[in-house]
Design a protein around this motif. Structure first.
Motif, PDB file in Angstrom:
ATOM      1  N   ALA A  69       0.506  -0.714   0.393  1.00 56.94           N
ATOM      2  CA  ALA A  69       0.679  -0.110  -0.167  1.00 56.94           C
ATOM      3  C   ALA A  69       0.904   1.294  -0.252  1.00 56.94           C
ATOM      4  O   ALA A  69       0.016   2.071  -0.804  1.00 56.94           O
ATOM      5  CB  ALA A  69      -1.051  -0.206   0.853  1.00 56.94           C
ATOM      6  N   PHE A  70       1.376   1.377   0.917  1.00 55.00           N
ATOM      7  CA  PHE A  70       2.611   2.532   0.981  1.00 55.00           C
ATOM      8  C   PHE A  70       3.333   2.603  -0.308  1.00 55.00           C
ATOM      9  O   PHE A  70       3.473   3.370  -1.033  1.00 55.00           O
ATOM     10  CB  PHE A  70       4.056   2.499   1.903  1.00 55.00           C
ATOM     11  CG  PHE A  70       4.471   3.620   2.737  1.00 55.00           C
ATOM     12  CD1 PHE A  70       3.653   4.797   3.456  1.00 55.00           C
ATOM     13  CD2 PHE A  70       5.554   4.065   2.254  1.00 55.00           C
ATOM     14  CE1 PHE A  70       4.568   6.370   3.426  1.00 55.00           C
ATOM     15  CE2 PHE A  70       6.201   4.942   2.328  1.00 55.00           C
ATOM     16  CZ  PHE A  70       5.884   6.659   2.888  1.00 55.00           C
ATOM     17  N   ASP A  77      -4.026   7.195   4.393  1.00 50.56           N
ATOM     18  CA  ASP A  77      -5.050   8.455   4.847  1.00 50.56           C
ATOM     19  C   ASP A  77      -4.040   9.026   4.732  1.00 50.56           C
ATOM     20  O   ASP A  77      -2.882   9.616   4.179  1.00 50.56           O
ATOM     21  CB  ASP A  77      -4.802   8.297   6.501  1.00 50.56           C
ATOM     22  CG  ASP A  77      -5.090   7.262   7.088  1.00 50.56           C
ATOM     23  OD1 ASP A  77      -6.671   6.405   6.030  1.00 50.56           O
ATOM     24  OD2 ASP A  77      -5.463   7.057   7.587  1.00 50.56           O
ATOM     25  N   ARG A  78      -4.797  10.803   4.853  1.00 47.45           N
ATOM     26  CA  ARG A  78      -4.486  12.209   5.166  1.00 47.45           C
ATOM     27  C   ARG A  78      -3.590  11.954   6.401  1.00 47.45           C
ATOM     28  O   ARG A  78      -4.359  11.877   7.198  1.00 47.45           O
ATOM     29  CB  ARG A  78      -5.250  13.440   4.908  1.00 47.45           C
ATOM     30  CG  ARG A  78      -5.818  13.317   3.152  1.00 47.45           C
ATOM     31  CD  ARG A  78      -7.295  13.493   3.237  1.00 47.45           C
ATOM     32  NE  ARG A  78      -7.271  14.838   3.592  1.00 47.45           N
ATOM     33  CZ  ARG A  78      -8.108  16.529   4.205  1.00 47.45           C
ATOM     34  NH1 ARG A  78      -8.690  15.697   4.972  1.00 47.45           N
ATOM     35  NH2 ARG A  78      -7.757  17.548   4.620  1.00 47.45           N
ATOM     36  N   PHE A  95       9.114  16.017   5.888  1.00 44.88           N
ATOM     37  CA  PHE A  95       8.780  15.710   4.763  1.00 44.88           C
ATOM     38  C   PHE A  95       9.317  16.416   3.729  1.00 44.88           C
ATOM     39  O   PHE A  95      10.101  16.230   2.635  1.00 44.88           O
ATOM     40  CB  PHE A  95       7.097  15.999   4.047  1.00 44.88           C
ATOM     41  CG  PHE A  95       6.056  15.977   4.794  1.00 44.88           C
ATOM     42  CD1 PHE A  95       5.688  14.450   4.673  1.00 44.88           C
ATOM     43  CD2 PHE A  95       5.050  16.962   5.769  1.00 44.88           C
ATOM     44  CE1 PHE A  95       4.764  14.454   5.869  1.00 44.88           C
ATOM     45  CE2 PHE A  95       4.082  16.381   7.015  1.00 44.88           C
ATOM     46  CZ  PHE A  95       3.956  14.669   6.643  1.00 44.88           C
ATOM     47  N   SER A  96      10.418  16.940   4.655  1.00 49.27           N
ATOM     48  CA  SER A  96      11.527  17.698   3.195  1.00 49.27           C
ATOM     49  C   SER A  96      12.228  16.753   2.773  1.00 49.27           C
ATOM     50  O   SER A  96      12.806  17.572   1.443  1.00 49.27           O
ATOM     51  CB  SER A  96      13.245  18.121   4.897  1.00 49.27           C
ATOM     52  OG  SER A  96      12.305  18.855   5.379  1.00 49.27           O
ATOM     53  N   ASP A  97      12.252  15.439   2.618  1.00 49.38           N
ATOM     54  CA  ASP A  97      12.585  14.244   1.460  1.00 49.38           C
ATOM     55  C   ASP A  97      12.069  13.725   1.069  1.00 49.38           C
ATOM     56  O   ASP A  97      12.541  12.016   0.404  1.00 49.38           O
ATOM     57  CB  ASP A  97      14.177  13.628   2.688  1.00 49.38           C
ATOM     58  CG  ASP A  97      13.177  12.810   3.637  1.00 49.38           C
ATOM     59  OD1 ASP A  97      12.544  13.193   3.902  1.00 49.38           O
ATOM     60  OD2 ASP A  97      14.413  12.438   4.239  1.00 49.38           O
ATOM     61  N   TRP A  98      10.693  13.333   1.648  1.00 50.28           N
ATOM     62  CA  TRP A  98       9.281  12.694   0.992  1.00 50.28           C
ATOM     63  C   TRP A  98       9.775  13.283  -0.408  1.00 50.28           C
ATOM     64  O   TRP A  98       9.641  14.094  -1.437  1.00 50.28           O
ATOM     65  CB  TRP A  98       8.380  12.818   1.727  1.00 50.28           C
ATOM     66  CG  TRP A  98       8.485  12.167   2.577  1.00 50.28           C
ATOM     67  CD1 TRP A  98       9.294  12.494   4.075  1.00 50.28           C
ATOM     68  CD2 TRP A  98       6.824  11.519   3.665  1.00 50.28           C
ATOM     69  NE1 TRP A  98       8.826  12.092   4.653  1.00 50.28           N
ATOM     70  CE2 TRP A  98       7.654  11.365   4.140  1.00 50.28           C
ATOM     71  CE3 TRP A  98       6.360  10.462   3.067  1.00 50.28           C
ATOM     72  CZ2 TRP A  98       6.995  10.539   5.345  1.00 50.28           C
ATOM     73  CZ3 TRP A  98       5.447  10.206   3.582  1.00 50.28           C
ATOM     74  CH2 TRP A  98       5.935   9.831   5.167  1.00 50.28           C
ATOM     75  N   PRO A  99       8.321  11.756  -1.970  1.00 58.19           N
ATOM     76  CA  PRO A  99       9.011  11.953  -2.771  1.00 58.19           C
ATOM     77  C   PRO A  99       7.291  12.695  -3.253  1.00 58.19           C
ATOM     78  O   PRO A  99       5.925  12.583  -2.738  1.00 58.19           O
ATOM     79  CB  PRO A  99       8.498  10.745  -3.955  1.00 58.19           C
ATOM     80  CG  PRO A  99       9.398   9.744  -2.863  1.00 58.19           C
ATOM     81  CD  PRO A  99       9.251  10.432  -1.410  1.00 58.19           C
ATOM     82  N   SER A 100       7.564  13.526  -4.474  1.00 60.64           N
ATOM     83  CA  SER A 100       6.410  14.399  -4.657  1.00 60.64           C
ATOM     84  C   SER A 100       4.983  13.659  -4.776  1.00 60.64           C
ATOM     85  O   SER A 100       4.096  14.613  -4.368  1.00 60.64           O
ATOM     86  CB  SER A 100       6.198  15.417  -5.645  1.00 60.64           C
ATOM     87  OG  SER A 100       6.860  14.928  -6.856  1.00 60.64           O
ATOM     88  N   LEU A 102       4.615  10.900  -3.131  1.00 61.58           N
ATOM     89  CA  LEU A 102       4.275  10.556  -2.252  1.00 61.58           C
ATOM     90  C   LEU A 102       3.073  11.593  -1.292  1.00 61.58           C
ATOM     91  O   LEU A 102       1.925  10.910  -0.376  1.00 61.58           O
ATOM     92  CB  LEU A 102       4.998  10.089  -1.001  1.00 61.58           C
ATOM     93  CG  LEU A 102       4.390   9.108   0.008  1.00 61.58           C
ATOM     94  CD1 LEU A 102       3.800   8.443  -0.255  1.00 61.58           C
ATOM     95  CD2 LEU A 102       6.197   7.966   0.288  1.00 61.58           C
ATOM     96  N   LEU A 103       3.322  12.826  -1.286  1.00 55.48           N
ATOM     97  CA  LEU A 103       3.502  14.140  -0.583  1.00 55.48           C
ATOM     98  C   LEU A 103       2.059  14.275  -0.977  1.00 55.48           C
ATOM     99  O   LEU A 103       0.887  14.344  -0.130  1.00 55.48           O
ATOM    100  CB  LEU A 103       4.041  15.218  -1.088  1.00 55.48           C
ATOM    101  CG  LEU A 103       5.572  15.237  -0.331  1.00 55.48           C
ATOM    102  CD1 LEU A 103       6.251  16.690  -0.678  1.00 55.48           C
ATOM    103  CD2 LEU A 103       5.728  14.836   1.680  1.00 55.48           C
ATOM    104  N   GLU A 104       1.250  13.733  -1.965  1.00 53.04           N
ATOM    105  CA  GLU A 104       0.227  14.346  -2.785  1.00 53.04           C
ATOM    106  C   GLU A 104      -0.583  13.518  -2.427  1.00 53.04           C
ATOM    107  O   GLU A 104      -2.289  13.679  -2.029  1.00 53.04           O
ATOM    108  CB  GLU A 104       0.606  14.594  -4.409  1.00 53.04           C
ATOM    109  CG  GLU A 104      -1.395  14.652  -4.624  1.00 53.04           C
ATOM    110  CD  GLU A 104      -1.211  14.485  -6.504  1.00 53.04           C
ATOM    111  OE1 GLU A 104      -1.552  14.891  -7.254  1.00 53.04           O
ATOM    112  OE2 GLU A 104       0.572  14.469  -7.416  1.00 53.04           O
ATOM    113  N   ALA A 105      -0.488  11.952  -1.993  1.00 55.79           N
ATOM    114  CA  ALA A 105      -1.201  10.480  -1.626  1.00 55.79           C
ATOM    115  C   ALA A 105      -1.405  10.990  -0.046  1.00 55.79           C
ATOM    116  O   ALA A 105      -2.490  10.635  -0.217  1.00 55.79           O
ATOM    117  CB  ALA A 105      -0.233   9.284  -1.474  1.00 55.79           C
ATOM    118  N   ILE A 106      -0.599  11.364   0.586  1.00 60.45           N
ATOM    119  CA  ILE A 106      -0.933  11.645   2.105  1.00 60.45           C
ATOM    120  C   ILE A 106      -1.373  13.127   2.092  1.00 60.45           C
ATOM    121  O   ILE A 106      -1.739  13.669   3.554  1.00 60.45           O
ATOM    122  CB  ILE A 106       0.114  10.510   2.975  1.00 60.45           C
ATOM    123  CG1 ILE A 106       1.175  12.049   3.082  1.00 60.45           C
ATOM    124  CG2 ILE A 106       0.288   9.617   2.576  1.00 60.45           C
ATOM    125  CD1 ILE A 106       1.962  11.646   3.699  1.00 60.45           C
TER     126      ILE A 106
END
Length: 522
Positions: A69-70, A77-78, A95-100, A102-106
């Motif tokens: 799922a991840f 979830d948000r 969230f400084s190093d998170w893929p864009s 994935l940021l959108e997904a949550i």
């Protein structure tokens, strides 16, 4: 009698174990809805063993649901991240190093608030209860139900994370809250990332646990069920709903534990060749060696416990190119319909195994048009990839025993460079389900002590006692608990002779825990 189940990307395996003996085992295709494959596997082993479902006393399940799922950015979830740090730690926010994607997904959102601790446990600043109340109000207004709370040096002192959670719960009782001190280790960003990942899976975890329970009840199985963690120990269903991230990589761990149990070898290398991938790991005292570095999951760096496993794109369902290269792409759970030996049109590694005489299944006549040179090239590709993987997982020179498990182990011959011996134990094809069935209950402590003020012997004894207590509270039989790992890491950059001490204890699941769980699920 224990029922062990491992749900993989290609197959769902199941075994029945009684008195340290495997009564029956099966390998069924993993179904799209997951539950269908589980039910089919349970029905098959029960029929083969000639038992009734009422004879099953406990069910242990290993699953890749939460990892998938991840990684796939689905069913998340948000999440809001709250960091207790001000006036420090502002340069690199959550969230400084998170893929864009994935940021959108949550729908990532974060808040910085006063609080946190220095390395020695002193406050950076007092907790700002008024600011946390405002954050709680904003979360409610934005309809956010999953929250991750992190505090600077929470593994040293966790009080502020706990107080912050109490304040948020007071305003939003239905919030699903993950505290970083319960998930990760020292290292703010990686620990915070792990907490956020866990929070993103809160709703999905409840649904998965409910679906597992529904599948068991549909068959009339009222025995308690547990899920396996990535350290080879068990979690109760309620714990999984709270900490789904701790199941990440439980599949390879189950295979390694099963390999040790089936072969009687507690130290060596395990090569688990499945339908999609081959996982290579090292056994220490019958348990997987843990990774000592930050682990990247779905593009996010984390520092919670994970087995040190090398995954290669070689398995029974791997595609074979015209050059003879095997993998990394695979037909996955469609193997029984896509492979040439089963009537399909796709050349897979399983076809190569049958054509070369290493395996016997399906219709070998359908492989008569395959060039012998291509078969040989494919076998060389498999051999070279696995030999390189074994070499990469060694931490010392010389040869080590290699235990081959997994249905795809038929792909390999009887010689492997770097191996002192190749062992294929009985029931090697379902070692992952065996590992789930024999899983024990564990407890772990990861804490920083100052050896200058607390003598080493006293600190080690304290950590051992806490680990044993943690295992007992998790459901382990008191007289079976044993310490299996002690790690000391001097923290040279900290004063007071600071040393990070990690102690792990495991024990057999207590009969009382099983009977109580059975009453709860009846």
């Amino acid at each position: 009698m224990r029922l062990g189940i491992d749900v993989g990307g290609t197959n769902t395996d199941a075994v029945l174990i009684c008195d340290k003996k495997v009564l029956a085992s099966t390998k069924q295709p993993t179904s799209e809805d997951i539950a269908g494959g589980i039910i089919a596997a349970i029905q098959q082993v029960a029929t083969d063993a000639g038992i009734t479902y009422s004879e099953i006393k406990a069910v242990m399940i290993g699953t890749t649901q939460f990892t998938n799922a991840f990684v796939e950015r689905k069913r998340l979830d948000r999440v809001a991240a709250i960091r207790l740090c001000l006036p420090a730690s502002q340069s690199l926010p959550p969230f400084s190093d998170w893929p864009s994607d994935l940021l959108e997904a949550i729908d990532a959102r974060y808040y910085l608030s006063a609080g946190g601790y220095e390395y020695n446990g002193e406050q950076i600043s007092p907790l700002d209860t008024g600011d946390l109340e405002n954050i709680a109000s904003d979360l409610k207004k934005r309809d956010i139900h999953s929250v991750a709370i992190s505090s600077v040096f929470a593994p040293v002192q966790s009080e502020m994370e706990e107080r912050a959670a109490e304040i948020l719960k007071r305003y939003n009782p239905n919030l699903a809250i993950t505290l970083s001190k319960d998930i990760g280790r020292i290292g703010l960003l990686e620990r915070e990332n792990a907490a956020i990942m866990n929070a993103s899976l809160a709703s999905h975890a409840k649904k998965v646990v409910a679906s597992f329970k529904k599948a068991l009840l549909a068959l009339g199985i009222s025995a308690p069920f547990y899920l396996t963690q990535n350290d080879g120990t068990l979690m109760q269903a309620e714990q999984v709903a709270q900490f789904p991230i701790l199941t990440f990589s439980s599949g390879p761990t189950n295979s390694m534990r099963g390999a040790a149990w089936l072969s009687g070898i507690n130290s060596g290398l395990v090569v688990d060749i499945g339908g999609t991938t081959s996982d290579i790991g090292a056994l220490l005292n019958g348990y997987p060696r843990e990774s000592s570095v930050s682990v990247d999951i779905g593009g996010v760096r984390t520092n919670f416990r994970m087995p040190d496993v090398l995954a290669l794109g070689v398995g029974g369902g791997s595609l074979v190119a015209k050059t003879g290269q095997v993998g990394p792409k695979s037909v996955g759970h469609e193997l029984l319909s896509a492979a040439k030996v089963f009537g399909g049109e796709t050349l897979t590694a399983s076809d190569v195994a049958v054509a070369s005489g290493r395996a016997r299944f399906g219709n070998k006549e359908r492989l008569s048009d395959i060039c012998p040179t291509l078969i040989e090239q494919a076998l060389v590709s498999i051999q070279e990839q696995l030999e390189e993987g074994v070499d990469r997982m060694k931490t010392q020179a010389g040869e080590l025993p290699v235990i081959l498990v997994g249905g795809g182990s038929i792909l390999l011959g009887d010689v492997l460079e770097g191996a002192s011996d190749i062992v294929r134990p009985p029931h090697f094809a379902v070692a992952n389900a065996v590992g789930a069935a024999i899983a024990q209950v564990g407890g772990e402590v990861d804490k920083v002590y100052g050896y200058a003020s607390t003598p080493r012997e006293e600190a080690i004894a304290d950590a051992k006692a806490k680990a044993i207590s943690s295992a007992f509270e998790a459901g382990a039989s008191e007289d079976s608990i044993a310490i299996i790992d002690i790690e000391e890491v001097p923290l040279a950059y900290l004063p007071n002779g600071a040393v990070r001490v990690r102690v792990k204890a495991v024990g057999d699941l207590a009969d009382q825990a099983v009977s109580e769980g059975q009453n709860e699920n009846s």
